[in-house]
Design a protein around this motif. Structure first.
Motif, short mmCIF file in Angstrom:
data_model
loop_
_atom_site.label_atom_id
_atom_site.label_comp_id
_atom_site.label_asym_id
_atom_site.label_seq_id
_atom_site.Cartn_x
_atom_site.Cartn_y
_atom_site.Cartn_z
N GLU A 36 0.83 -1.20 0.00
CA GLU A 36 0.00 0.00 0.00
C GLU A 36 0.87 1.25 0.00
O GLU A 36 0.57 2.23 -0.70
CB GLU A 36 -0.94 -0.02 1.20
N PHE A 37 1.95 1.23 0.76
CA PHE A 37 2.87 2.38 0.75
C PHE A 37 3.56 2.52 -0.60
O PHE A 37 3.82 3.63 -1.05
CB PHE A 37 3.90 2.27 1.88
N VAL A 38 3.86 1.41 -1.26
CA VAL A 38 4.44 1.46 -2.60
C VAL A 38 3.50 2.23 -3.51
O VAL A 38 3.92 3.10 -4.28
CB VAL A 38 4.72 0.04 -3.14
N GLU A 39 2.22 1.94 -3.42
CA GLU A 39 1.21 2.61 -4.25
C GLU A 39 1.06 4.09 -3.87
O GLU A 39 0.99 4.96 -4.73
CB GLU A 39 -0.13 1.88 -4.12
N ILE A 40 1.03 4.38 -2.58
CA ILE A 40 0.85 5.77 -2.12
C ILE A 40 2.02 6.64 -2.54
O ILE A 40 1.84 7.74 -3.06
CB ILE A 40 0.66 5.81 -0.58
N PHE A 41 3.24 6.16 -2.30
CA PHE A 41 4.43 6.98 -2.52
C PHE A 41 5.06 6.82 -3.91
O PHE A 41 5.99 7.53 -4.25
CB PHE A 41 5.47 6.70 -1.44
N LYS A 42 4.56 5.82 -4.68
CA LYS A 42 5.13 5.54 -6.00
C LYS A 42 6.64 5.32 -5.89
O LYS A 42 7.44 5.87 -6.64
CB LYS A 42 4.83 6.67 -6.99
N MET A 43 7.00 4.51 -4.90
CA MET A 43 8.41 4.16 -4.66
C MET A 43 8.55 2.65 -4.74
O MET A 43 7.56 1.92 -4.65
CB MET A 43 8.84 4.63 -3.27
#
Length: 111
Positions: A36-43
């Protein structure tokens, strides 16, 4: 309880990074997995994991395994939570990030 000055400096330095500060604001209200953080931060996943490891290593966040996935949450039992909570309260809500994931069908996609 008085805080150790060196440890307080470490905590504040960690929160000096916008990504980690945003993560902490989100985790104050929502458990999240790395995807989910990968998706939020595009990292990348390794970058997100590195940020979370730093927060976990000082005890600000905790992890819980749910099946094959690990979810992160704010460690409100950590004695530095009361130190950073007033700071987090001053920041704008990040609930829109979670709402966007839900709208796009990407909330907890790894489960």
């Amino acid at each position: 309880m008085k805080k150790d000055l060196n440890q307080a400096a470490i905590v504040l330095k960690l929160l000096g990074d916008k990504t980690r500060l945003t993560m902490m604001k989100i985790l104050d209200f929502h458990d999240c997995c790395v995807c989910e953080f990968v998706e939020i931060f595009k990292m990348s996943q390794p970058s997100i994991s590195q940020h979370l490891r730093k927060l976990r290593d000082v005890g600000l966040v905790k992890e819980e395994r749910r099946g094959q996935w690990i979810f992160y949450s704010m460690n409100k039992e950590n004695h530095y939570y009361e130190f950073i909570q007033p700071l987090l309260e001053q920041l704008p809500s990040q609930n829109y990030q979670i709402e966007r994931l839900e709208k796009d069908g990407k909330r907890i996609v790894c489960c």
